[in-house]
Scaffold this motif. Structure first.
Motif, PDB file in Angstrom:
ATOM      1  N   GLN A 122      70.447 -61.452  32.723  1.00 24.58           N
ATOM      2  CA  GLN A 122      70.922 -62.571  33.529  1.00 24.58           C
ATOM      3  C   GLN A 122      69.996 -62.839  34.724  1.00 24.58           C
ATOM      4  N   CYS A 123      68.786 -62.283  34.674  1.00 24.01           N
ATOM      5  CA  CYS A 123      67.832 -62.449  35.785  1.00 24.01           C
ATOM      6  C   CYS A 123      66.462 -62.863  35.268  1.00 24.01           C
ATOM      7  N   ALA A 124      65.801 -63.713  36.023  1.00 21.72           N
ATOM      8  CA  ALA A 124      64.421 -64.100  35.716  1.00 21.72           C
ATOM      9  C   ALA A 124      63.601 -64.050  36.992  1.00 21.72           C
ATOM     10  N   ALA A 125      62.444 -63.435  36.933  1.00 14.88           N
ATOM     11  CA  ALA A 125      61.526 -63.424  38.064  1.00 14.88           C
ATOM     12  C   ALA A 125      60.675 -64.687  38.014  1.00 14.88           C
ATOM     13  N   VAL A 126      60.608 -65.389  39.148  1.00 17.08           N
ATOM     14  CA  VAL A 126      59.762 -66.584  39.260  1.00 17.08           C
ATOM     15  C   VAL A 126      58.768 -66.296  40.370  1.00 17.08           C
ATOM     16  N   ILE A 127      57.520 -66.057  40.009  1.00 21.87           N
ATOM     17  CA  ILE A 127      56.533 -65.544  40.963  1.00 21.87           C
ATOM     18  C   ILE A 127      55.219 -66.309  40.841  1.00 21.87           C
ATOM     19  N   GLY A 128      54.342 -66.108  41.834  1.00 23.73           N
ATOM     20  CA  GLY A 128      53.039 -66.758  41.780  1.00 23.73           C
ATOM     21  C   GLY A 128      52.330 -66.772  43.110  1.00 23.73           C
ATOM     22  N   SER A 129      51.362 -67.646  43.224  1.00 24.54           N
ATOM     23  CA  SER A 129      50.444 -67.683  44.361  1.00 24.54           C
ATOM     24  C   SER A 129      51.145 -67.989  45.677  1.00 24.54           C
ATOM     25  N   ARG A 130      50.660 -67.348  46.728  1.00 24.56           N
ATOM     26  CA  ARG A 130      51.140 -67.672  48.075  1.00 24.56           C
ATOM     27  C   ARG A 130      50.588 -69.025  48.508  1.00 24.56           C
ATOM     28  N   ASP A 131      49.373 -69.337  48.088  1.00 24.69           N
ATOM     29  CA  ASP A 131      48.763 -70.631  48.446  1.00 24.69           C
ATOM     30  C   ASP A 131      48.970 -71.614  47.292  1.00 24.69           C
ATOM     31  N   SER A 132      50.208 -71.844  46.950  1.00 22.98           N
ATOM     32  CA  SER A 132      50.519 -72.670  45.792  1.00 22.98           C
ATOM     33  C   SER A 132      50.112 -74.120  46.001  1.00 22.98           C
ATOM     34  N   THR A 133      49.850 -74.793  44.907  1.00 25.94           N
ATOM     35  CA  THR A 133      49.563 -76.223  44.951  1.00 25.94           C
ATOM     36  C   THR A 133      50.877 -77.003  44.917  1.00 25.94           C
ATOM     37  N   ALA A 134      50.794 -78.309  45.159  1.00 33.72           N
ATOM     38  CA  ALA A 134      51.989 -79.152  45.061  1.00 33.72           C
ATOM     39  C   ALA A 134      52.555 -79.100  43.652  1.00 33.72           C
ATOM     40  N   TYR A 135      51.682 -79.044  42.660  1.00 32.06           N
ATOM     41  CA  TYR A 135      52.118 -78.939  41.260  1.00 32.06           C
ATOM     42  C   TYR A 135      52.895 -77.647  41.035  1.00 32.06           C
ATOM     43  N   GLY A 136      52.345 -76.526  41.484  1.00 35.86           N
ATOM     44  CA  GLY A 136      52.999 -75.237  41.292  1.00 35.86           C
ATOM     45  C   GLY A 136      54.346 -75.174  41.985  1.00 35.86           C
ATOM     46  N   ALA A 137      54.405 -75.685  43.224  1.00 33.88           N
ATOM     47  CA  ALA A 137      55.667 -75.679  43.959  1.00 33.88           C
ATOM     48  C   ALA A 137      56.725 -76.522  43.255  1.00 33.88           C
ATOM     49  N   ALA A 138      56.302 -77.669  42.721  1.00 30.29           N
ATOM     50  CA  ALA A 138      57.243 -78.547  42.026  1.00 30.29           C
ATOM     51  C   ALA A 138      57.792 -77.880  40.764  1.00 30.29           C
ATOM     52  N   VAL A 139      56.910 -77.260  39.990  1.00 21.29           N
ATOM     53  CA  VAL A 139      57.350 -76.595  38.759  1.00 21.29           C
ATOM     54  C   VAL A 139      58.269 -75.427  39.083  1.00 21.29           C
ATOM     55  N   ALA A 140      57.884 -74.614  40.076  1.00 20.13           N
ATOM     56  CA  ALA A 140      58.711 -73.467  40.461  1.00 20.13           C
ATOM     57  C   ALA A 140      60.077 -73.923  40.942  1.00 20.13           C
ATOM     58  N   GLY A 141      60.095 -74.997  41.730  1.00 15.39           N
ATOM     59  CA  GLY A 141      61.355 -75.510  42.247  1.00 15.39           C
ATOM     60  C   GLY A 141      62.279 -76.002  41.149  1.00 15.39           C
ATOM     61  N   GLU A 142      61.733 -76.807  40.237  1.00 14.92           N
ATOM     62  CA  GLU A 142      62.546 -77.328  39.137  1.00 14.92           C
ATOM     63  C   GLU A 142      63.045 -76.189  38.246  1.00 14.92           C
ATOM     64  N   MET A 143      62.180 -75.210  38.011  1.00 12.72           N
ATOM     65  CA  MET A 143      62.550 -74.095  37.140  1.00 12.72           C
ATOM     66  C   MET A 143      63.649 -73.245  37.778  1.00 12.72           C
ATOM     67  N   ALA A 144      63.476 -72.870  39.041  1.00 14.89           N
ATOM     68  CA  ALA A 144      64.455 -72.014  39.715  1.00 14.89           C
ATOM     69  C   ALA A 144      65.797 -72.718  39.869  1.00 14.89           C
ATOM     70  N   HIS A 145      65.758 -74.002  40.189  1.00 13.69           N
ATOM     71  CA  HIS A 145      67.001 -74.772  40.323  1.00 13.69           C
ATOM     72  C   HIS A 145      67.745 -74.819  38.990  1.00 13.69           C
ATOM     73  N   GLY A 146      67.006 -75.072  37.919  1.00 12.27           N
ATOM     74  CA  GLY A 146      67.616 -75.121  36.599  1.00 12.27           C
ATOM     75  C   GLY A 146      68.173 -73.776  36.160  1.00 12.27           C
ATOM     76  N   LEU A 147      67.481 -72.694  36.510  1.00 16.12           N
ATOM     77  CA  LEU A 147      67.966 -71.358  36.167  1.00 16.12           C
ATOM     78  C   LEU A 147      69.264 -71.058  36.904  1.00 16.12           C
ATOM     79  N   ALA A 148      69.287 -71.367  38.213  1.00 16.13           N
ATOM     80  CA  ALA A 148      70.497 -71.111  39.003  1.00 16.13           C
ATOM     81  C   ALA A 148      71.678 -71.902  38.455  1.00 16.13           C
ATOM     82  N   GLN A 149      71.431 -73.132  38.028  1.00 15.10           N
ATOM     83  CA  GLN A 149      72.520 -73.938  37.476  1.00 15.10           C
ATOM     84  C   GLN A 149      73.041 -73.374  36.155  1.00 15.10           C
ATOM     85  N   ARG A 150      72.213 -72.592  35.486  1.00 13.54           N
ATOM     86  CA  ARG A 150      72.635 -71.926  34.256  1.00 13.54           C
ATOM     87  C   ARG A 150      73.260 -70.559  34.535  1.00 13.54           C
TER      88      ARG A 150
END
Length: 302
Positions: A122-150
């Motif tokens: 029931q857990c997923a790690a969502v990890i990556g660069s500290r100096d993320s790009t706008a693309y990376g932040a957007a993907v991480a945000g959409e993914m984490a939000h969708g996971l929490a809703q599930r």
């Protein structure tokens, strides 16, 4: 310190995470007796695969820290912070940590322990660069939000960039049951690191937890960050690397997950982006599967 809990709390200050000799000592003698041997209150003899030279080197390594030991003070400090200390005998102990070859002796926590830590499925790690790009932040945000809703808990390390975006978006997608996100730190929980994410850590603790295998007052170090990564990998059923450079701490976490037999996912990016080079490396080596969103991660968990 004759009780197991207090002895383990003391040992988290005496031993560095993953100390093989220290862990072998506890496995052989139990935590209270191991502590007595480690501080010189009981005689030390070679045993099992631990040679006399290895034991002597470990005793020398631990000796400077003996004067700092005050487990009762550490336990009182974490209680004042609204937290506590878990041992493997506690019902809230995360079972996923038992899959590690060098599991933590105990786990310090702050936050809402009512629902404990969800099982890896029931857990997923969502990890990556500290100096993320706008693309990376957007993907991480959409993914984490969708996971929490599930109802899937997002695990990360409270770092800037991808980690922070994942935590924030999971909080935004929280469905009101159990923790939506958990942060695993590489130092003591009396100070949130990095300090710029202290408000985020406080928000996480309202419904979830901040965790560490190190006692209050412990400073994060490079070694402790690398060892912290194994906890993130063990807590999560799937580890997803959203963005990572060719050499990255996120790749270290992914390799821990692979060694544990956990699933690893990687998000593809531009071939021109150095921030995605590590993700492409994982995909090329075959150690990760390509994921693009929460649905893909949920499928891996299932």
């Amino acid at each position: 310190m004759n009780d197991d809990r207090t002895a383990r709390a003391a040992l988290t200050r005496l031993f560095e995470p993953g100390d093989t000799v220290g862990l072998a000592l506890v496995a052989k003698h139990g935590a209270p007796a191991a502590l007595g041997i480690a501080i010189g209150a009981r005689p030390a003899y070679p045993f099992g695969d631990v040679t006399a030279e290895e034991l002597a080197a470990a005793l020398d390594r631990w000796a400077p820290r003996i004067r700092e030991l005050d487990a009762n003070a550490d336990l009182a400090a974490i209680e004042r912070l609204g937290g506590g200390f878990l041992t493997p005998d506690d019902p809230q102990w995360p079972a996923g940590l038992n899959d590690l070859t060098a599991p933590p002796l105990g786990l310090w926590y702050r936050g809402n322990i009512t629902d404990g830590v969800p099982v890896p499925a029931q857990c997923a790690a969502v990890i990556g660069s500290r100096d993320s790009t706008a693309y990376g932040a957007a993907v991480a945000g959409e993914m984490a939000h969708g996971l929490a809703q599930r109802g899937i808990c997002v695990i990360a390390g409270l770092g800037y960039g991808i980690d922070a975006q994942g935590h924030r978006s999971a909080l935004a997608g929280h469905q009101g049951t159990g923790p939506s996100t958990i942060a695993v730190l590489a130092g003591g929980l009396d100070r949130d690191y990095p300090a710029g994410n202290a408000d985020l850590a406080a928000a996480i603790r309202e419904t979830g937890l901040t965790l560490s295998e190190l006692p209050p007052g412990s400073a994060p170090t490079r070694y402790r960050f690398l060892m912290r990564n194994r906890l993130i990998a063990a807590l999560a059923g799937v580890t997803v690397v959203v963005e990572a450079r060719w050499r990255s701490g996120a790749l270290n976490t992914a390799h821990h997950a692979e060694n544990l037999g956990r699933r690893v996912g990687a998000v593809p990016g531009s071939v021109h982006s150095s921030n995605s080079a590590g993700c492409h490396r994982l995909l090329k080596e075959g150690s990760a599967v390509l994921v693009t969103g929460a649905a893909d991660v949920a499928e891996l968990l299932a």
